[in-house]
Design an enzyme around this catalytic site. Structure first.
Site, PDB file in Angstrom:
ATOM      1  N   ASN A   1       0.920  -1.246   0.028  1.00 18.39           N
ATOM      2  CA  ASN A   1       0.052  -0.210  -0.245  1.00 18.39           C
ATOM      3  C   ASN A   1       1.332   1.706   0.093  1.00 18.39           C
ATOM      4  O   ASN A   1       1.629   1.759  -0.931  1.00 18.39           O
ATOM      5  CB  ASN A   1      -1.175  -0.360   0.959  1.00 18.39           C
ATOM      6  N   ASP A   2       1.531   1.991   0.973  1.00 18.53           N
ATOM      7  CA  ASP A   2       2.437   2.823   1.166  1.00 18.53           C
ATOM      8  C   ASP A   2       3.430   2.933   0.091  1.00 18.53           C
ATOM      9  O   ASP A   2       3.620   3.729  -0.561  1.00 18.53           O
ATOM     10  CB  ASP A   2       2.652   3.170   2.806  1.00 18.53           C
ATOM     11  N   VAL A   3       4.069   1.595   0.266  1.00 16.58           N
ATOM     12  CA  VAL A   3       5.306   1.381  -0.618  1.00 16.58           C
ATOM     13  C   VAL A   3       5.005   1.941  -2.487  1.00 16.58           C
ATOM     14  O   VAL A   3       5.778   1.841  -2.840  1.00 16.58           O
ATOM     15  CB  VAL A   3       5.915   0.378  -0.271  1.00 16.58           C
TER      16      VAL A   3
END
Lengths: 102, 472
Positions: B396-398
């Site tokens: 997700n965030d990466v």
């Protein structure tokens, strides 16, 4: 004097730690962590002395035994799980064995 | 005297083996032998310690060694690769607790008069440090374990005045420590000792409390470092050189790993530890500069197959979601099918993907993905525009492009894998809604992104079945 010597090796070991780990591929971060985690189980040396010294007090014996057990879990668990992990890393078309050794 | 020389020579040998072992552990080809060497060093250290003149009773040591070996082996053999972060956290915690107990036992021996320290003030100071660091390592690791295993909420837990409460507790442990070191009255010393022991245990818990699940790689490597420092401090109590050397090596190497993790998120250690990042979904930033507007476009397994079947360059970006759904084996199967279909498949691994450093590498290795196929973020980003399809599996965030474009985003500035530059992006996700960090992922809203909802393993099985039914 003995104390100064301890600080001396402490400082050197600190720098050595930095140098050793500075360029490790991210691939190996987990095994490196669990492997160094096992090394921190070296506290077992202190635990053995506490458990084995005869102080005429059962409290230190109980504490020492607990510490030996915990540190030993740390040592054995750490080394064996690291070995198991590293056994899985392999090159393409390498030996297709899986967790055969431990 | 002879025994002492023998023991110290063996400790030097053990230290050398630890150093060479750690060095070899840092290279692919030698890692396994390095681990073995380090283990031999540990065996030597344990065996010669049994010869120490202070050690006169063996039965309890043997009980401890046998119990520890049995439990340790059982854990190491049975733990699933997906549960490695939990395992490392647990072992860390045990190491920290063992150091704490060593400190406490030495305190009692000095108090009982069986050991007379040469330098009482120094010994008291390092005893205090051992207890403090060991205590924080123990409860901090146990709390991290509970978060990782999702026995407790993985979200950062923050409350008003949290930093003040933690700060006051830290000051209280310092005061208790000073009292402990300088007080002469045995009752006061005992009280101070009890106070900072309890407080260090509480502190470990409350310090990890405001750290969210996404920041666990940093926490785990920092606790690893602390467990080494605790052992090192214990070495100063009993004046033992191998404890100091080995503990210090672990302490500094853990610190480096912590720094690498922080750098991979472009955040400072202080920010990770104290900001309460990931506690609650931040206010919507819609309309702000650099914010992508759009909607989530679902895709079926059949259509995913159609897209992949035509692809020649495929990059797979795994994240924590792959670990949760244990999808690593089916991912490897899909990759093999794509390769047989003529595509080139890469796995792009972000340094902080998952819940500990190198988490994804371990899982893919377990599924027999050859490590030549794994590429690091910096190597894959330049070729990303040439990729036909990027498959994001539970990351997700990466892969959130807001990190590069939206200045108001909390993760702005974090280096990401530029999945959005691939021609088509297929994101596997359990369901709608934000991920672990509580952030809406801008990637999911892009025109070239398709969402394949459902459990990652089940979704991929669907896609693989499509391939099989067509005999690819």
């Amino acid at each position: 004097m003995e104390l100064i010597l301890l600080f001396f090796i402490f400082t050197l070991a600190g720098f050595l730690g930095f140098e050793l780990i500075a360029k490790v591929p991210s691939q190996l971060h987990t095994p490196l962590m669990s492997g160094s985690n096992a090394v921190s189980g070296i506290t077992i040396v202190g635990a053995i002395i506490a458990a084995g010294a005869d102080d005429g007090s059962w409290v230190t014996t109980v504490l020492g035994t607990a510490a030996v057990t915990l540190a030993m879990i740390n040592v054995i668990g750490g080394y064996f799980v690291t070995d198991r992990m590293l056994g899985m890393f392999k090159k393409k078309d390498g030996p297709a064995k899986k967790e055969s050794s431990s | 005297m002879n025994a002492e020389i023998l023991i110290n020579s063996a400790y030097i040998l053990a230290s050398i083996l630890f150093i060479i072992g750690l060095k070899m552990l840092g290279r692919q080809g030698t890692a396994r032998r390095g681990n073995l060497l380090s283990g031999v060093g540990m065996l030597i250290a344990i065996v010669v310690t049994l010869l120490d003149q202070q050690v006169i009773e063996y039965q309890w040591i043997i009980v401890g060694l046998v119990a520890g070996t049995v439990i340790g082996l059982a854990c190491a053999r049975s733990v699933a690769m997906t549960a490695m972060p939990e395992m490392v956290a647990l072992l860390n915690g045990f190491g920290g607790l063992a150091s704490l107990i060593v400190g406490a036992a030495e305190f009692l021996r000095i108090r009982g008069g069986t050991v007379v320290p040469e330098d009482p003030v120094f010994t008291a100071t390092v005893t205090y440090l051992t207890i403090l660091i060991g205590g924080i390592t123990f409860t901090g690791s146990i709390y991290a374990l509970c978060k990782l295993a999702e026995w407790l909420s993985g979200r950062a837990i923050t409350f008003g005045g949290q930093h003040i409460v933690n700060g006051l507790m830290l000051i209280a442990t310092l005061v208790a420590g000073v009292v402990y070191v300088v007080a002469g009255d045995p009752q006061t010393v005992l009280l101070a000792f009890a106070v900072f022991t309890v407080l260090s245990l509480v502190l470990g818990w409350t310090l990890v409390m405001p750290i969210g699940g996404g920041d666990m790689p940093v926490v785990i490597s920092m606790l690893n470092s602390l467990s080494g420092i605790a052992a090192c401090a214990a070495g100063f109590i009993i004046r033992n050189n191998v404890l100091v050397v080995a503990g210090c090596l672990v302490g500094t190497s853990g610190l480096i790993l912590t720094a690498i993790m922080c750098k991979a998120m472009n955040r400072s250690l202080a920010h990770v530890l104290f900001s309460g990042f990931g506690s609650a979904p931040p206010a919507a930033t819609a309309g702000g500069e650099g914010v992508i507007q759009g909607e989530l476009k679902p895709i079926s397994a059949e259509d995913t197959f159609a897209v992949l079947e035509a692809a020649r360059q495929v990059v797979i970006i795994p994240g924590y979601g792959m670990a949760v759904s244990q999808a690593q084996h089916i991912v490897r199967e899909l990759a093999e099918m794509l390769e047989r279909n003529g595509a080139e498949v890469r796995f792009a691994i972000h340094p902080v993907a998952g819940r500990m450093p190198g988490h994804m590498n371990v899982l893919l290795a377990e599924a027999s993905v050859p490590y030549e196929q794994l590429v690091e973020m910096d190597a894959v980003n330049p070729v990303m525009p040439t990729m036909d399809v990027a498959i994001v599996i539970g990351a997700n965030d990466v892969v959130n492009p807001a990190a590069t474009s939206d200045k108001s985003s909390p993760i702005y500035g974090m280096p990401i894998i530029n999945a959005h530059e691939a021609r088509t992006v297929i994101c596997l996700k359990r369901g709608k809604g934000t991920g672990f960090s509580g952030l809406e992922n801008q990637l999911f809203l892009l025109p070239n992104t398709r969402m394949l909802y459902g459990d990652a393993k089940a979704s991929l099985q669907g896609v693989v079945a499509e391939f099989k039914s067509l005999g690819v």
